[in-house]
Design a protein around this motif. Sequence first.
Motif, PDB file in Angstrom:
ATOM      1  N   LEU A  37     -49.639 -17.105 -21.207  1.00 24.75           N
ATOM      2  CA  LEU A  37     -50.658 -17.699 -22.084  1.00 24.75           C
ATOM      3  C   LEU A  37     -50.916 -19.156 -21.727  1.00 24.75           C
ATOM      4  O   LEU A  37     -52.057 -19.605 -21.708  1.00 24.75           O
ATOM      5  CB  LEU A  37     -50.172 -17.576 -23.527  1.00 24.75           C
ATOM      6  CG  LEU A  37     -51.211 -17.591 -24.629  1.00 24.75           C
ATOM      7  CD1 LEU A  37     -52.165 -16.460 -24.445  1.00 24.75           C
ATOM      8  CD2 LEU A  37     -50.499 -17.454 -25.966  1.00 24.75           C
ATOM      9  N   PHE A  38     -49.850 -19.899 -21.432  1.00 26.15           N
ATOM     10  CA  PHE A  38     -50.001 -21.340 -21.261  1.00 26.15           C
ATOM     11  C   PHE A  38     -50.153 -21.763 -19.807  1.00 26.15           C
ATOM     12  O   PHE A  38     -50.406 -22.922 -19.520  1.00 26.15           O
ATOM     13  CB  PHE A  38     -48.831 -22.072 -21.911  1.00 26.15           C
ATOM     14  CG  PHE A  38     -48.821 -21.910 -23.399  1.00 26.15           C
ATOM     15  CD1 PHE A  38     -49.686 -22.631 -24.195  1.00 26.15           C
ATOM     16  CD2 PHE A  38     -47.995 -20.981 -23.993  1.00 26.15           C
ATOM     17  CE1 PHE A  38     -49.705 -22.451 -25.557  1.00 26.15           C
ATOM     18  CE2 PHE A  38     -48.002 -20.803 -25.353  1.00 26.15           C
ATOM     19  CZ  PHE A  38     -48.854 -21.536 -26.137  1.00 26.15           C
ATOM     20  N   LYS A  39     -49.984 -20.825 -18.872  1.00 28.03           N
ATOM     21  CA  LYS A  39     -50.205 -21.165 -17.463  1.00 28.03           C
ATOM     22  C   LYS A  39     -51.504 -20.551 -16.961  1.00 28.03           C
ATOM     23  O   LYS A  39     -52.344 -21.226 -16.406  1.00 28.03           O
ATOM     24  CB  LYS A  39     -49.027 -20.664 -16.617  1.00 28.03           C
ATOM     25  CG  LYS A  39     -47.881 -21.652 -16.593  1.00 28.03           C
ATOM     26  CD  LYS A  39     -46.819 -21.205 -15.617  1.00 28.03           C
ATOM     27  CE  LYS A  39     -45.744 -22.250 -15.451  1.00 28.03           C
ATOM     28  NZ  LYS A  39     -44.533 -21.668 -14.868  1.00 28.03           N
TER      29      LYS A  39
ATOM     30  N   GLY B 189     -45.592 -16.210 -23.430  1.00 29.24           N
ATOM     31  CA  GLY B 189     -45.813 -17.652 -23.489  1.00 29.24           C
ATOM     32  C   GLY B 189     -46.166 -18.217 -22.125  1.00 29.24           C
ATOM     33  O   GLY B 189     -47.108 -19.002 -21.981  1.00 29.24           O
ATOM     34  N   LEU B 190     -45.433 -17.783 -21.074  1.00 27.25           N
ATOM     35  CA  LEU B 190     -45.709 -18.275 -19.721  1.00 27.25           C
ATOM     36  C   LEU B 190     -47.101 -17.875 -19.271  1.00 27.25           C
ATOM     37  O   LEU B 190     -47.848 -18.688 -18.706  1.00 27.25           O
ATOM     38  CB  LEU B 190     -44.660 -17.723 -18.747  1.00 27.25           C
ATOM     39  CG  LEU B 190     -43.251 -18.303 -18.885  1.00 27.25           C
ATOM     40  CD1 LEU B 190     -42.289 -17.590 -17.963  1.00 27.25           C
ATOM     41  CD2 LEU B 190     -43.237 -19.797 -18.598  1.00 27.25           C
TER      42      LEU B 190
ATOM     43  N   VAL C  38     -59.400 -19.464 -28.700  1.00 32.02           N
ATOM     44  CA  VAL C  38     -58.921 -18.827 -29.928  1.00 32.02           C
ATOM     45  C   VAL C  38     -59.018 -19.794 -31.095  1.00 32.02           C
ATOM     46  O   VAL C  38     -59.457 -19.442 -32.188  1.00 32.02           O
ATOM     47  CB  VAL C  38     -57.468 -18.318 -29.760  1.00 32.02           C
ATOM     48  CG1 VAL C  38     -56.864 -17.935 -31.096  1.00 32.02           C
ATOM     49  CG2 VAL C  38     -57.438 -17.112 -28.840  1.00 32.02           C
TER      50      VAL C  38
ATOM     51  N   ASN D 231     -36.986 -11.671 -18.282  1.00 32.30           N
ATOM     52  CA  ASN D 231     -37.089 -12.534 -19.459  1.00 32.30           C
ATOM     53  C   ASN D 231     -37.311 -11.687 -20.717  1.00 32.30           C
ATOM     54  O   ASN D 231     -37.577 -10.500 -20.624  1.00 32.30           O
ATOM     55  CB  ASN D 231     -38.270 -13.488 -19.294  1.00 32.30           C
ATOM     56  CG  ASN D 231     -37.954 -14.622 -18.370  1.00 32.30           C
ATOM     57  OD1 ASN D 231     -36.862 -15.184 -18.417  1.00 32.30           O
ATOM     58  ND2 ASN D 231     -38.892 -14.949 -17.501  1.00 32.30           N
TER      59      ASN D 231
ATOM     60  N   ASP E 131     -42.441  -5.828 -27.720  1.00 33.81           N
ATOM     61  CA  ASP E 131     -41.897  -6.236 -29.029  1.00 33.81           C
ATOM     62  C   ASP E 131     -42.785  -7.259 -29.718  1.00 33.81           C
ATOM     63  O   ASP E 131     -43.076  -7.147 -30.903  1.00 33.81           O
ATOM     64  CB  ASP E 131     -40.500  -6.847 -28.855  1.00 33.81           C
ATOM     65  CG  ASP E 131     -39.528  -5.839 -28.318  1.00 33.81           C
ATOM     66  OD1 ASP E 131     -39.881  -4.648 -28.328  1.00 33.81           O
ATOM     67  OD2 ASP E 131     -38.435  -6.242 -27.901  1.00 33.81           O
ATOM     68  N   PHE E 132     -43.212  -8.259 -28.923  1.00 32.68           N
ATOM     69  CA  PHE E 132     -43.972  -9.348 -29.547  1.00 32.68           C
ATOM     70  C   PHE E 132     -45.308  -8.862 -30.093  1.00 32.68           C
ATOM     71  O   PHE E 132     -45.706  -9.223 -31.203  1.00 32.68           O
ATOM     72  CB  PHE E 132     -44.192 -10.483 -28.533  1.00 32.68           C
ATOM     73  CG  PHE E 132     -44.871 -11.659 -29.122  1.00 32.68           C
ATOM     74  CD1 PHE E 132     -44.184 -12.504 -29.966  1.00 32.68           C
ATOM     75  CD2 PHE E 132     -46.203 -11.912 -28.874  1.00 32.68           C
ATOM     76  CE1 PHE E 132     -44.809 -13.584 -30.546  1.00 32.68           C
ATOM     77  CE2 PHE E 132     -46.839 -12.992 -29.445  1.00 32.68           C
ATOM     78  CZ  PHE E 132     -46.133 -13.830 -30.278  1.00 32.68           C
TER      79      PHE E 132
ATOM     80  N   PHE F 293     -56.887 -19.259 -24.559  1.00 30.93           N
ATOM     81  CA  PHE F 293     -56.030 -19.670 -25.668  1.00 30.93           C
ATOM     82  C   PHE F 293     -56.694 -20.755 -26.503  1.00 30.93           C
ATOM     83  O   PHE F 293     -56.672 -20.711 -27.733  1.00 30.93           O
ATOM     84  CB  PHE F 293     -54.681 -20.146 -25.110  1.00 30.93           C
ATOM     85  CG  PHE F 293     -53.817 -20.820 -26.134  1.00 30.93           C
ATOM     86  CD1 PHE F 293     -53.226 -20.071 -27.137  1.00 30.93           C
ATOM     87  CD2 PHE F 293     -53.610 -22.188 -26.095  1.00 30.93           C
ATOM     88  CE1 PHE F 293     -52.450 -20.690 -28.089  1.00 30.93           C
ATOM     89  CE2 PHE F 293     -52.834 -22.799 -27.044  1.00 30.93           C
ATOM     90  CZ  PHE F 293     -52.242 -22.049 -28.040  1.00 30.93           C
ATOM     91  N   GLU F 294     -57.319 -21.736 -25.821  1.00 31.11           N
ATOM     92  CA  GLU F 294     -57.982 -22.805 -26.575  1.00 31.11           C
ATOM     93  C   GLU F 294     -59.223 -22.273 -27.287  1.00 31.11           C
ATOM     94  O   GLU F 294     -59.580 -22.740 -28.370  1.00 31.11           O
ATOM     95  CB  GLU F 294     -58.362 -23.970 -25.650  1.00 31.11           C
ATOM     96  CG  GLU F 294     -57.179 -24.668 -24.987  1.00 31.11           C
ATOM     97  CD  GLU F 294     -56.211 -25.306 -25.979  1.00 31.11           C
ATOM     98  OE1 GLU F 294     -56.545 -25.476 -27.146  1.00 31.11           O
ATOM     99  OE2 GLU F 294     -55.094 -25.635 -25.541  1.00 31.11           O
TER     100      GLU F 294
ATOM    101  N   THR G 215     -55.102 -20.470 -20.121  1.00 35.73           N
ATOM    102  CA  THR G 215     -55.190 -21.656 -20.963  1.00 35.73           C
ATOM    103  C   THR G 215     -56.504 -21.712 -21.739  1.00 35.73           C
ATOM    104  O   THR G 215     -56.514 -21.948 -22.944  1.00 35.73           O
ATOM    105  CB  THR G 215     -55.070 -22.916 -20.092  1.00 35.73           C
ATOM    106  OG1 THR G 215     -53.940 -22.747 -19.245  1.00 35.73           O
ATOM    107  CG2 THR G 215     -54.902 -24.145 -20.924  1.00 35.73           C
TER     108      THR G 215
ATOM    109  N   PRO H  60     -41.402 -12.442 -25.626  1.00 38.90           N
ATOM    110  CA  PRO H  60     -42.192 -13.628 -26.014  1.00 38.90           C
ATOM    111  C   PRO H  60     -42.255 -14.700 -24.934  1.00 38.90           C
ATOM    112  O   PRO H  60     -43.285 -15.370 -24.791  1.00 38.90           O
ATOM    113  CB  PRO H  60     -41.476 -14.160 -27.255  1.00 38.90           C
ATOM    114  CG  PRO H  60     -40.684 -13.031 -27.757  1.00 38.90           C
ATOM    115  CD  PRO H  60     -40.311 -12.205 -26.576  1.00 38.90           C
ATOM    116  N   ILE H  61     -41.175 -14.845 -24.161  1.00 37.97           N
ATOM    117  CA  ILE H  61     -41.172 -15.871 -23.107  1.00 37.97           C
ATOM    118  C   ILE H  61     -42.218 -15.533 -22.057  1.00 37.97           C
ATOM    119  O   ILE H  61     -42.991 -16.392 -21.621  1.00 37.97           O
ATOM    120  CB  ILE H  61     -39.762 -15.998 -22.472  1.00 37.97           C
ATOM    121  CG1 ILE H  61     -38.788 -16.574 -23.503  1.00 37.97           C
ATOM    122  CG2 ILE H  61     -39.806 -16.833 -21.216  1.00 37.97           C
ATOM    123  CD1 ILE H  61     -37.386 -16.732 -23.006  1.00 37.97           C
TER     124      ILE H  61
END
Lengths: 122, 173
Positions: B140-142, B137-138, B151, B130, B54-55, B148-149, B145, B133-134
């Motif tokens: 992407l940020f775990k 997010g998990l 980007v 879940n 979906d996201f 992502f930076e 990292t 998006p959750i």
Amino acid sequence: MFQYWNPYLLVAIFVVLGVFLPVSSIWVIGPILRPNKPSAAKQTTYESGVDPIGDAHVRYNARYYLFALLFVVFDVETLFLYPWAASFHKLGLFALVEMLIFLFMLVIGLVYAWRKKVLEWN
Amino acid sequence: MSISWPLVIFYVIALLTLCCAVLMLSFRKVIYMALTIGGVFVGCAAVYFLLGADFVGVAQILIYAGAITILIMFAIMLTNHEAAEPPLSWNLKNVASAVGCVLLAVVLLLAVRSTNWPGGGATTDINGGNTNPIVIGLMLFKQYTIPFELVSVLLIVALVGAVILAQDRKEDE
């Protein structure tokens, strides 16, 4: 399976209606209802009631492109903010620092654009 | 006879997307090409929704169908867009690029077919309970990292580059 499909069935109905309504009213129902008396003045391009000057295919100022690009940059930023916000409860402080670095980088870009006076419109 | 509805819907979406793509290639005016490429982007988004991503689907509509198409439109409006492209001719360059595209498609198809995808088909939930998006997010940020930076670095490079180009243009006028 039905549970999964149900919301998208509504989207599909919405898309079908969204296509059907304008098409039917412009090309099917509209021509039946409206009177058709074309004249030279009516056939000209509408430009707020004034006679149109020149061609519609003019070249735009490069400034517009810059605004579109700024929009894309901050659109992507917003897109990354969403999964961050959704999963923030499970991530904690580290994710906050990560996102602040990300936002800081983009703010540098915005400040740069601001200082270069590309955001001013004259 | 049981009909597999997701498959039917996939073929309908694929047909519409391919129609848009073929129209894009056959149009000779760039502004029509930009409009049909918007249709292709929306078709890809529909496939993402069909796959349960979906996201990514929303992102595709928001970024590609919305922002990138507008960016292409502006880029066209800045340049000489009255000129129509001449009809296609089968010279050596076009034949070579056609062969290259077919070979690339074959390689991609073989790569996709031979890859052992995790999850094991439609029966398992890749999101693990879940929402989509959750999970993203998990991940992407775990796990991712640094990408992502990076980007943000990519975005700032694009922004600064555009500013410099626009500045050059302003001095010319």
